[in-house]
Scaffold this motif. Structure first.
Motif, mmCIF file in Angstrom:
data_model
loop_
_atom_site.group_PDB
_atom_site.id
_atom_site.type_symbol
_atom_site.label_atom_id
_atom_site.label_comp_id
_atom_site.label_asym_id
_atom_site.label_seq_id
_atom_site.Cartn_x
_atom_site.Cartn_y
_atom_site.Cartn_z
ATOM 1 N N TYR A 1 0.989 -1.213 0.125
ATOM 2 C CA TYR A 1 -0.133 0.130 0.082
ATOM 3 C C TYR A 1 0.794 1.155 -0.086
ATOM 4 O O TYR A 1 2.229 1.155 0.115
ATOM 5 C CB TYR A 1 -0.914 -0.065 1.319
ATOM 6 N N PHE A 2 0.218 2.343 -0.151
ATOM 7 C CA PHE A 2 0.936 3.762 -0.001
ATOM 8 C C PHE A 2 0.134 4.740 0.126
ATOM 9 O O PHE A 2 -1.382 4.827 0.070
ATOM 10 C CB PHE A 2 1.761 3.915 -1.286
ATOM 11 N N GLY A 3 0.615 5.819 0.657
ATOM 12 C CA GLY A 3 -0.177 7.178 0.813
ATOM 13 C C GLY A 3 0.656 8.317 0.486
ATOM 14 O O GLY A 3 2.046 8.207 0.377
ATOM 15 N N GLU A 4 -0.117 9.596 0.634
ATOM 16 C CA GLU A 4 0.790 10.853 0.223
ATOM 17 C C GLU A 4 1.554 10.746 -0.858
ATOM 18 O O GLU A 4 2.459 11.493 -0.943
ATOM 19 C CB GLU A 4 1.666 10.990 1.661
ATOM 20 N N GLU A 5 0.986 10.121 -1.712
ATOM 21 C CA GLU A 5 1.589 10.491 -3.201
ATOM 22 C C GLU A 5 0.561 10.085 -4.084
ATOM 23 O O GLU A 5 -0.440 9.424 -3.990
ATOM 24 C CB GLU A 5 2.937 9.700 -3.393
ATOM 25 N N GLY A 6 0.648 10.600 -5.409
ATOM 26 C CA GLY A 6 -0.430 10.420 -6.442
ATOM 27 C C GLY A 6 -1.548 11.278 -6.462
ATOM 28 O O GLY A 6 -2.122 11.371 -7.439
ATOM 29 N N PHE A 7 -2.190 11.391 -5.093
ATOM 30 C CA PHE A 7 -3.516 12.059 -5.114
ATOM 31 C C PHE A 7 -3.369 13.218 -4.400
ATOM 32 O O PHE A 7 -2.773 13.009 -3.225
ATOM 33 C CB PHE A 7 -4.537 11.022 -4.601
ATOM 34 N N ASP A 8 -4.170 14.154 -4.580
ATOM 35 C CA ASP A 8 -4.102 15.394 -3.684
ATOM 36 C C ASP A 8 -5.479 15.732 -3.185
ATOM 37 O O ASP A 8 -6.432 15.115 -3.282
ATOM 38 C CB ASP A 8 -3.875 16.644 -4.729
ATOM 39 N N ASN A 9 -5.630 16.822 -2.427
ATOM 40 C CA ASN A 9 -6.857 17.550 -1.940
ATOM 41 C C ASN A 9 -7.082 18.888 -2.280
ATOM 42 O O ASN A 9 -7.225 19.731 -1.445
ATOM 43 C CB ASN A 9 -6.919 17.285 -0.348
ATOM 44 N N PHE A 10 -7.193 19.106 -3.524
ATOM 45 C CA PHE A 10 -7.036 20.560 -3.989
ATOM 46 C C PHE A 10 -8.339 20.966 -4.682
ATOM 47 O O PHE A 10 -8.983 22.087 -4.092
ATOM 48 C CB PHE A 10 -5.912 20.645 -5.076
ATOM 49 N N TYR A 11 -8.977 20.162 -5.570
ATOM 50 C CA TYR A 11 -10.244 20.668 -6.033
ATOM 51 C C TYR A 11 -11.275 20.036 -5.191
ATOM 52 O O TYR A 11 -11.410 19.118 -4.922
ATOM 53 C CB TYR A 11 -10.253 19.688 -7.486
#
Length: 881
Positions: free
Chosen positions: A312-322
């Motif tokens: 698994y992973f987190g904190e990469e690839g996906f953001d919380n902007f839109y």
């Protein structure tokens, strides 16, 4: 005798209601076989399950993960669980475009159900700035989204083991969980896309699993991802144009959950992802405490995933902007939002660099992280209570300190456009008032009875800021989605902060439920009917007349007309439907006029005389009015055309304007009766070009009188093949010295000159027929490409042009801004007897750019009434003749 592709296992069918069993049997048919896991694969270790509660396998006749579950079967099974369990209630939150229900479940302990209204009221007090109640012992309120993207089957089917577990699990652990939580579950967010995907998987099913990623069963990702009109519903949390999103957001705000989990699939070659997202790509409206709580809750996921040695992973690839996505929208509305993404198994089993990906394992992983989400929320329950109370208190305080005080807005001459914006605001639980007194801001007069006020001192302050604010500077320039979405600009509204002009005397009646504008039918006319082109639904109104066979004329200049209401001033583009020379009866014309007034938000006037007070503009004039013909539209899609772009055109014409539109795959134009169509629409995409034969036929069709309307890459292709540049720079530009940078900065450097879905300012020629209906020349357009159109050699061909400082909201590098400044946003050129409308942008973007979509409608109705430009040499030659 051939071996059947479907061998239902109905060992436990006797425990299922007869109607449910019959429904499951009716679903028997060919599908893609996968590894069928027994029910204990999905049951939690050490938990007892009530044998009286039917398992999914007993209901469907096959094991979870063996094949996708059809919507009807899922609905029947989940409703049955709710009927059997005193822990679960279910209601239909709404329906999809194709009429499929979206189910909403409330799950908690029986004791909590008995006082659910009391629990909800205590919970919602935290959003009330006048309440100081924390209610520390109140249950945690957790929302679980299943299935917003139709192609992501495990994200939908995970609702099945989750609700089965909640209905059938026994013991102290489940009792404690439900006593300390209220779970809100939607299944399925996108039933139309889900059904499209399942039909595809079943269609290409085989008895032997095919794990080759090239197998047809593993395809259809893009077209199944979306809803009926090809909209990405995970971008609809903010925009709210689709019935599915409207249904679920109403329930979300009814409860305002503290934790929101959003389940998805991603590319097969990826492992498993969960929020928090990239730290540097967080919308500034999101509080730091939101991320801190997400980190704490995520520890529950880590514990489970580590226990099974999952990657698994987190904190990469996906953001919380839109703010319009399912995991980000909650975070500026007082909730902790989680995104879960798992590598897709597509048809059931598929090869990947990380080993064989199976559908059953994906379902199970989403189910188990649903449980860990609830467990993490319960563990942080006291902190979540405090956070939500502080979130809304601080929002009210921030609004009180904001020097802008309030926003005023209006849509002069277009009550329907104002209605749609009001509707969006109310769906986001934003308080809006009618403007009680006229007020002037920056030389713009906002009038009582036409304008509205949004005060900033309210719990939804951050949502208001997200809708009204413009931003053009960012910590990083990499965006998962659009970077600018200022909605008043998208709706082409006049708006401004009131600042010191604001006081409570400006607040008129609160708008509790926006009402679509409806007008009385005009009296029966002895001469004809007339209406403005400014209202958003004027094209729908005009099409009603044209479709009935009526003759209609449009004004080429402002004109004053004698009507039963007295002298009325009309702007360019106003539509006149005479009684003279019509094959349609006077009674039928009046009937249509009444329908337009009552259903389209367009005021219709009964004309009393063809003689006008305006010199040289009588209603039968040769140069002041022109006849408008009924458009017959062919929309090209697929084969390199972006489904989103094509779907937005389809929705605009079919759903909003009630105009039929023929859909045709771009590469299937052979045998087409081209003469049937007045307009062909070529949307954007990366592969929009036609074959050489189709291109030749297109040129001929335009020369003979057809109109091509092309946008984004479609406009680039059309410009190159229909109007090739006359001069080419053969010298080239000197090669610039390459400036090295670290490989770690590659993503940022690659995105430096990408336009992150930004809003750009244009100037429209409102005297041009394709600029009719606009009361001023300022218009904002949505742009997400860097390509520009050339300035045409005709001085009247540029209908809309970007301003010298075009960026309004969102990200664009200074280089891109410089390249775009002053270039055409829309070009309209005559070609033979026909015409070509080119849009550098997508005028129908996400059904939200109501400002630019009027330009698009003008391309359909007014494309061939545009007079040709003649060069001085041509004019001299004609004079000599």
């Amino acid at each position: 005798m051939p071996i059947p592709l479907f061998r239902p296992r109905l060992r436990a069918m006797a425990r299922v209601k007869p109607a449910l069993a019959a429904g499951a049997l009716a679903l028997a048919g060919a599908t893609g076989a996968a590894v069928a896991e027994p029910i204990d694969y999905f049951q939690v270790e050490g938990v007892r399950y009530d044998a009286a509660v039917p398992t999914p396998e007993s209901a469907f006749g096959y094991g979870l993960g063996e094949r996708p579950v059809r919507h009807a079967a899922m609905v029947a099974y989940l409703r049955d669980l709710a009927q059997r369990s005193d822990r679960i209630t279910v209601e239909t939150a709404g329906y999809s475009h194709e009429g499929r229900p979206i189910l909403f479940f409330q799950v908690t302990s029986p004791d909590n159900h008995a006082r659910l209204d009391e629990i909800k009221a205590a919970h919602l007090k935290r959003t009330d700035p006048d309440s100081r109640t924390i209610a520390r012992d109140n249950p945690a309120v957790v929302w679980l989204n299943y299935g917003v993207h139709g192609a992501e089957s495990s994200a939908m089917d995970a609702a099945i083991p989750m609700l089965y577990h909640l209905a059938a699990a026994e013991g102290d652990a489940i009792d404690a969980m439900l006593d300390r939580s209220v779970l809100l579950i939607t299944a399925i967010f996108n039933p139309d896309g889900h059904s499209r995907r399942i039909n595809h998987v079943w269609r290409y099913g085989s008895e032997v699993p095919v794990t080759d990623p090239a197998h047809q069963q593993h395809q259809l990702w893009g077209t199944a991802r979306v809803n009926h009109y090809w909209f990405d519903l995970n971008r609809q949390w903010l925009l709210q144009t689709q019935p599915e999103s409207q249904a679920w957001l109403a329930k979300w705000h009814e409860w305002k959950p503290q934790v929101t989990a959003d389940y998805h699939e991603m590319g097969t070659n990826s492992t498993f992802y969960f929020h928090p997202g990239i730290p540097a790509r967080i919308n500034p409206l999101i509080l730091p405490r939101t991320r801190e709580l997400a980190v704490e809750i995520a520890k529950s996921h880590v514990g489970f995933l580590d226990s099974e040695a999952k990657l698994y992973f987190g904190e990469e690839g996906f953001d919380n902007f839109y703010i319009g996505k399912g995991s980000t929208y909650p975070q500026i509305n007082g909730s902790v939002g989680f995104l879960f993404e798992i590598g897709a198994a597509r048809g059931g089993q598929i090869e990947s660099p990380n080993g064989l990906r199976t559908y059953a394992d994906n379902i199970r992983t989403h189910f188990r992280t649903s449980l860990t989400t609830v467990e993490g929320a319960i563990a942080q329950r006291t902190e979540l209570h405090r956070f939500q109370r502080d979130f809304f208190d601080s929002a009210v305080e921030a609004g009180r300190k904001d020097d802008r005080r309030a926003f005023v807005f209006a849509a002069p001459g277009d009550a329907a456009r104002a209605y749609h914006f009001l509707d969006v605001l109310k769906r986001h639980d934003i308080r809006v008032h009618a403007l009680a007194e006229d007020v002037t801001v920056d030389d713009t007069r906002y009038r009582a009875g036409e304008a509205y006020v949004v005060p900033l001192t309210q719990p939804q302050y951050r949502m208001i800021a997200g809708i009204f604010d413009t931003a053009t500077e960012f910590e990083e320039n990499v965006f998962y989605d659009v970077s600018g979405w200022t909605l008043p600009e998208a709706y082409d509204l006049a708006y401004a902060p009131l600042g010191r002009r604001f006081d409570d005397d400006l607040l008129g009646t609160a708008i509790d439920q926006p009402a679509f504008p409806r007008y009385d039918a005009p009296p029966m006319s002895s001469y004809g009917y007339m209406f403005e082109w400014t209202p958003y639904y004027a094209p729908r109104a005009l099409y009603r007349f044209l479709d009935a066979g009526a003759i209609a004329r449009t004004a080429l200049r402002p004109v004053s007309v004698d009507t039963s209401d007295g002298v009325v001033d009309f702007e360019r583009g106003a539509v006149f439907v005479p009684l003279a020379r019509q094959s349609v009866s006077a009674e039928r014309l009046h009937e249509i006029a009444a329908t337009v007034a009552g259903e389209d938000g367009v005021r219709v006037h009964a004309v009393t005389s063809g003689r006008t007070p305006t010199p040289g503009a009588d209603l039968g004039g040769r140069d002041s009015f022109k006849v408008v013909t009924k458009p017959s539209v062919l929309l090209l899609h697929d084969d390199g055309i972006a489904n989103y772009d094509a779907g937005e055109v389809w929705y605009q014409l079919d759903y909003r304007m009630r105009m039929p539109v023929t859909l045709r795959k771009k590469d299937q134009l052979g045998g087409l009766d081209w003469d049937r169509y007045t307009h062909i629409v070529l949307p954007g995409g990366y592969g929009v070009g036609l074959s050489d034969a189709d291109t030749r036929r297109l040129k001929q069709w335009v020369q003979e009188g057809g109109t091509l309307v092309a946008s984004r890459q479609g406009a680039q292709w059309a410009e190159d093949v229909l109007f090739p540049a006359k001069e080419t720079d053969t010298n080239g530009e000197p090669t610039a010295e390459v400036e090295p940078f670290a490989y770690a900065d590659l993503a940022i450097e690659n995105a430096r000159h990408v336009i992150g879905g930004a809003l750009f300012a244009t100037r429209v020629d409102i005297t041009h027929p394709l600029g009719f209906g606009y009361l001023d020349s300022d218009l904002t357009s949505h742009r997400n490409t860097a390509e520009t159109l050339r300035v045409p050699d005709s001085p009247i061909a540029t209908v809309a042009r970007y301003t010298d400082a075009p960026l309004v909201s969102g990200y664009a590098s200074e280089r891109r801004q410089s390249e775009i400044a002053g270039t055409p946003m829309m070009v309209h050129r005559r070609m033979g007897q026909g015409a070509v409308s080119l849009y550098a942008d997508n005028p129908n973007f996400r059904a939200t750019m109501l400002g630019t979509s009027k330009l698009f409608m003008n391309s359909l109705f007014f494309s061939t009434i545009v007079d040709r430009y003649r060069t001085p040499a041509e004019a001299t030659a004609e004079a000599d003749d």
